[in-house]
Design a protein around this motif. Structure first.
Motif, short mmCIF file in Angstrom:
data_model
loop_
_atom_site.label_atom_id
_atom_site.label_comp_id
_atom_site.label_asym_id
_atom_site.label_seq_id
_atom_site.Cartn_x
_atom_site.Cartn_y
_atom_site.Cartn_z
N THR A 3 0.94 -1.42 0.01
CA THR A 3 -0.09 0.00 0.02
C THR A 3 0.75 1.40 -0.08
OG1 THR A 3 -1.76 -1.05 1.00
CG2 THR A 3 -1.83 1.23 1.21
N LYS A 4 1.95 1.27 0.68
CA LYS A 4 2.94 2.24 0.86
C LYS A 4 3.29 2.80 -0.49
CE LYS A 4 6.55 4.35 3.39
NZ LYS A 4 7.52 4.29 4.56
N ASN A 5 3.76 1.59 -1.36
CA ASN A 5 4.37 1.92 -2.57
C ASN A 5 3.14 2.32 -3.44
OD1 ASN A 5 7.13 1.43 -2.12
ND2 ASN A 5 6.90 -0.67 -2.34
N ARG A 6 2.11 1.78 -3.51
CA ARG A 6 0.80 2.25 -4.23
C ARG A 6 0.85 3.69 -4.00
NH1 ARG A 6 -4.02 -1.03 -4.25
NH2 ARG A 6 -3.87 -0.57 -1.82
N ILE A 7 0.66 4.20 -2.72
CA ILE A 7 0.47 5.57 -2.47
C ILE A 7 1.64 6.54 -3.16
CG2 ILE A 7 0.61 7.19 -0.54
CD1 ILE A 7 -0.55 4.83 1.29
N ALA A 29 -5.33 9.16 -2.22
CA ALA A 29 -6.34 8.10 -1.55
C ALA A 29 -7.27 7.19 -2.48
CB ALA A 29 -6.99 8.52 -0.21
N ASN A 30 -7.93 8.08 -3.27
CA ASN A 30 -9.05 7.71 -4.03
C ASN A 30 -8.19 7.09 -5.16
OD1 ASN A 30 -11.75 7.56 -5.09
ND2 ASN A 30 -10.86 8.80 -6.73
N GLU A 31 -7.19 7.44 -5.57
CA GLU A 31 -6.50 6.55 -6.66
C GLU A 31 -5.85 5.51 -6.22
OE1 GLU A 31 -5.14 5.94 -10.43
OE2 GLU A 31 -6.36 7.81 -9.99
N VAL A 32 -5.54 5.26 -5.07
CA VAL A 32 -5.12 3.89 -4.47
C VAL A 32 -6.30 2.94 -4.02
CG1 VAL A 32 -3.69 3.11 -2.45
CG2 VAL A 32 -2.98 5.17 -3.70
N GLY A 33 -7.32 3.56 -3.67
CA GLY A 33 -8.57 2.76 -3.19
C GLY A 33 -8.40 2.50 -1.76
N ILE A 34 -8.03 3.54 -1.06
CA ILE A 34 -8.21 3.63 0.16
C ILE A 34 -8.93 4.79 0.70
CG2 ILE A 34 -6.26 2.11 0.58
CD1 ILE A 34 -4.52 4.61 1.19
N GLN A 35 -9.20 4.94 1.95
CA GLN A 35 -9.73 6.14 2.46
C GLN A 35 -8.44 7.18 3.17
OE1 GLN A 35 -13.12 6.69 3.05
NE2 GLN A 35 -13.48 4.87 1.58
N LYS A 36 -8.88 8.41 2.99
CA LYS A 36 -7.93 9.46 3.27
C LYS A 36 -6.92 9.18 4.55
CE LYS A 36 -7.23 14.36 4.03
NZ LYS A 36 -8.13 15.57 4.18
N SER A 38 -6.31 6.46 6.17
CA SER A 38 -5.50 5.57 6.00
C SER A 38 -4.11 5.91 5.56
CB SER A 38 -6.05 4.28 5.07
OG SER A 38 -7.26 3.77 5.70
N LEU A 39 -3.79 7.06 4.81
CA LEU A 39 -2.79 7.54 4.13
C LEU A 39 -1.85 7.80 5.60
CD1 LEU A 39 -3.78 9.94 1.39
CD2 LEU A 39 -2.42 7.79 1.24
N TYR A 40 -2.58 8.40 6.56
CA TYR A 40 -1.51 8.60 7.83
C TYR A 40 -1.15 7.54 8.60
CZ TYR A 40 -3.78 13.32 7.09
OH TYR A 40 -3.99 14.43 6.40
N ASN A 41 -1.50 6.30 8.10
CA ASN A 41 -0.59 5.28 8.90
C ASN A 41 0.47 5.00 8.21
OD1 ASN A 41 -3.24 4.25 10.30
ND2 ASN A 41 -3.77 3.10 8.55
N HIS A 42 0.58 5.43 6.98
CA HIS A 42 2.13 5.39 6.27
C HIS A 42 2.85 6.91 5.83
CE1 HIS A 42 0.55 1.60 4.80
NE2 HIS A 42 -0.48 2.07 4.55
N PHE A 43 2.09 7.92 6.14
CA PHE A 43 2.94 8.95 6.24
C PHE A 43 2.06 10.25 6.79
CE2 PHE A 43 3.15 7.11 1.97
CZ PHE A 43 4.41 7.02 1.96
N LYS A 44 3.00 10.99 7.75
CA LYS A 44 2.38 12.16 8.47
C LYS A 44 1.73 13.16 7.82
CE LYS A 44 6.32 11.46 11.72
NZ LYS A 44 7.59 11.95 12.19
#
Length: 70
Positions: A3-7, A29-36, A38-44
């Motif tokens: 997921t991190k690499n897809r982001i 997030a939309n492009e990756v297919g996750i909720q916004k 969830s991005l914060y699990n990978h990036f601050k």
């Protein structure tokens, strides 16, 4: 692909197409297919994501230059 690499891939395309200001975490997030959130699990932040991409690109560029010079 993680997921991190897809982001990172989606962010690179978005930043290249729309610039920093024109890119939102919601778009990525939309492009990756996750909720916004969830991005914060990978990036601050969007800034951290952008800086990681910039550093990666610069590192790749330096390696290419080294190959051509040596």
């Amino acid at each position: 692909m993680s997921t991190k690499n897809r982001i990172l891939d989606a962010a690179l395309v978005s930043f290249a197409s729309h610039g920093y200001e024109g890119t939102t975490l919601a778009q990525i997030a939309n492009e990756v297919g996750i909720q916004k959130p969830s991005l914060y699990n990978h990036f601050k932040s969007k800034n951290e994501l952008f800086l990681i991409l910039a550093e990666t690109i610069m590192d790749d560029l330096v390696e290419e230059i080294k190959k051509k010079c040596y």
